[in-house]
Design a protein around this motif. Structure first.
Motif, PDB file in Angstrom:
ATOM      1  N   ALA A  43       7.910  -7.615   6.908  1.00 48.67           N
ATOM      2  CA  ALA A  43       7.452  -6.551   6.171  1.00 48.67           C
ATOM      3  C   ALA A  43       7.290  -6.408   5.096  1.00 48.67           C
ATOM      4  N   ALA A  44       7.479  -7.860   4.264  1.00 47.26           N
ATOM      5  CA  ALA A  44       6.796  -7.410   2.933  1.00 47.26           C
ATOM      6  C   ALA A  44       5.670  -7.844   2.884  1.00 47.26           C
ATOM      7  N   ILE A  45       4.369  -8.086   3.644  1.00 47.82           N
ATOM      8  CA  ILE A  45       3.118  -7.872   3.803  1.00 47.82           C
ATOM      9  C   ILE A  45       2.725  -6.433   4.054  1.00 47.82           C
ATOM     10  N   GLY A  46       3.531  -5.691   4.987  1.00 45.51           N
ATOM     11  CA  GLY A  46       3.673  -4.520   5.433  1.00 45.51           C
ATOM     12  C   GLY A  46       3.079  -3.714   4.090  1.00 45.51           C
ATOM     13  N   VAL A  47       4.301  -3.630   3.281  1.00 44.91           N
ATOM     14  CA  VAL A  47       4.936  -3.488   2.252  1.00 44.91           C
ATOM     15  C   VAL A  47       3.550  -3.158   1.469  1.00 44.91           C
ATOM     16  N   VAL A  48       2.955  -4.105   0.918  1.00 42.87           N
ATOM     17  CA  VAL A  48       1.922  -4.327  -0.241  1.00 42.87           C
ATOM     18  C   VAL A  48       0.865  -3.647   0.663  1.00 42.87           C
ATOM     19  N   ALA A  49       0.450  -3.557   1.826  1.00 47.78           N
ATOM     20  CA  ALA A  49      -0.467  -3.734   2.888  1.00 47.78           C
ATOM     21  C   ALA A  49      -0.314  -2.075   2.371  1.00 47.78           C
ATOM     22  N   MET A  50       0.583  -1.103   3.130  1.00 46.62           N
ATOM     23  CA  MET A  50       0.360   0.189   2.829  1.00 46.62           C
ATOM     24  C   MET A  50       0.210   0.481   1.783  1.00 46.62           C
ATOM     25  N   LEU A  51       1.003   0.022   0.203  1.00 44.37           N
ATOM     26  CA  LEU A  51       0.732   0.759  -0.480  1.00 44.37           C
ATOM     27  C   LEU A  51      -0.510   0.770  -1.480  1.00 44.37           C
ATOM     28  N   ALA A  52      -1.251  -0.783  -0.791  1.00 42.15           N
ATOM     29  CA  ALA A  52      -2.208  -0.614  -0.858  1.00 42.15           C
ATOM     30  C   ALA A  52      -3.560   0.189  -0.456  1.00 42.15           C
ATOM     31  N   ALA A  53      -3.513   0.148   0.911  1.00 42.79           N
ATOM     32  CA  ALA A  53      -4.226   1.619   1.398  1.00 42.79           C
ATOM     33  C   ALA A  53      -3.828   2.967   0.819  1.00 42.79           C
ATOM     34  N   VAL A  54      -2.612   3.446   0.530  1.00 40.21           N
ATOM     35  CA  VAL A  54      -2.610   4.503  -0.093  1.00 40.21           C
ATOM     36  C   VAL A  54      -3.320   4.106  -1.192  1.00 40.21           C
ATOM     37  N   ALA A  63      -0.271   8.641  -6.263  1.00 42.36           N
ATOM     38  CA  ALA A  63       0.062   8.404  -4.621  1.00 42.36           C
ATOM     39  C   ALA A  63       0.781   7.166  -4.043  1.00 42.36           C
ATOM     40  N   ALA A  64       0.333   5.806  -4.356  1.00 41.20           N
ATOM     41  CA  ALA A  64       1.025   5.081  -3.786  1.00 41.20           C
ATOM     42  C   ALA A  64       1.959   4.950  -5.310  1.00 41.20           C
ATOM     43  N   LEU A  65       3.076   4.991  -6.413  1.00 41.97           N
ATOM     44  CA  LEU A  65       3.822   5.067  -6.586  1.00 41.97           C
ATOM     45  C   LEU A  65       4.665   6.421  -5.649  1.00 41.97           C
ATOM     46  N   ALA A  66       4.719   7.431  -5.157  1.00 46.81           N
ATOM     47  CA  ALA A  66       5.195   8.067  -4.479  1.00 46.81           C
ATOM     48  C   ALA A  66       5.724   8.130  -2.905  1.00 46.81           C
ATOM     49  N   CYS A  67       4.509   7.032  -2.666  1.00 43.55           N
ATOM     50  CA  CYS A  67       4.554   6.040  -1.272  1.00 43.55           C
ATOM     51  C   CYS A  67       5.883   5.010  -1.782  1.00 43.55           C
ATOM     52  N   GLY A  68       5.694   4.354  -2.835  1.00 46.20           N
ATOM     53  CA  GLY A  68       6.370   3.599  -2.988  1.00 46.20           C
ATOM     54  C   GLY A  68       9.019   3.676  -3.140  1.00 46.20           C
ATOM     55  N   MET A  69       7.748   4.982  -3.852  1.00 42.88           N
ATOM     56  CA  MET A  69       9.206   5.591  -3.516  1.00 42.88           C
ATOM     57  C   MET A  69      10.175   6.465  -2.812  1.00 42.88           C
ATOM     58  N   ALA A 107       5.469  -2.076  -7.886  1.00 44.06           N
ATOM     59  CA  ALA A 107       5.148  -2.562  -9.607  1.00 44.06           C
ATOM     60  C   ALA A 107       3.823  -2.886  -9.648  1.00 44.06           C
ATOM     61  N   LEU A 108       4.063  -3.596  -8.661  1.00 43.57           N
ATOM     62  CA  LEU A 108       1.975  -4.787  -8.577  1.00 43.57           C
ATOM     63  C   LEU A 108       1.194  -3.833  -8.106  1.00 43.57           C
ATOM     64  N   VAL A 109       1.489  -3.472  -7.273  1.00 43.57           N
ATOM     65  CA  VAL A 109      -0.145  -2.301  -6.925  1.00 43.57           C
ATOM     66  C   VAL A 109      -0.360  -1.008  -7.551  1.00 43.57           C
ATOM     67  N   VAL A 110       0.656  -0.256  -8.055  1.00 40.45           N
ATOM     68  CA  VAL A 110       1.394   0.932  -8.940  1.00 40.45           C
ATOM     69  C   VAL A 110       0.194   0.016 -10.303  1.00 40.45           C
TER      70      VAL A 110
END
Length: 122
Positions: A43-54, A63-69, A107-110
């Motif tokens: 799940a953690a790998i998927g979260v980072v991958a999804m945020l990075a992809a967005v 957009a990455a912040l909206a995904c993270g929210m 926070a890291l990806v944004v």
């Protein structure tokens, strides 16, 4: 930053995608094989991958912040007590790690700096 309806639409879609993935990760994070918290790791790998992809596909940290929210809202909703008193995610060390990992990943990806294009030689 110029306002456009397509950007707002991108943010809304990113929020919904984040909510779906946050829901899936919140439910699946508790899966363990023996001592290995496989659900939390995936799940953690998927979260980072999804945020990075967005972030990379849209080129927009908003957009990455909206995904993270969306991810954080889903995690918050499923981690609390429901109206009938039921709890979907009990308070365990894995649940606490998941609850902390999602905002840190967001926070890291944004906050990651923009790529700087190389200067052309004259």
């Amino acid at each position: 930053m110029k306002f456009s309806w397509s950007r707002v639409g991108t943010w809304v879609v990113a929020l919904l995608v984040g909510a779906v993935y946050g829901s899936a990760g919140t439910i699946a994070h508790a899966f363990e094989i023996g001592w290995l918290p496989l659900g939390l790791i995936l799940a953690a790998i998927g979260v980072v991958a999804m945020l990075a992809a967005v972030r990379l596909l849209t080129g927009d940290r908003w957009a990455a912040l909206a995904c993270g929210m969306g991810m954080m809202i889903a995690t918050l909703m499923f981690s609390g007590r429901g109206p009938g008193g039921s709890v979907i995610v009990p308070e365990t060390p894995l649940a606490i790690a998941w609850t902390i990992a999602v905002p840190i990943a967001v926070a890291l990806v944004v906050a990651w700096p923009e790529r700087i294009a190389p200067r052309e030689a004259n």
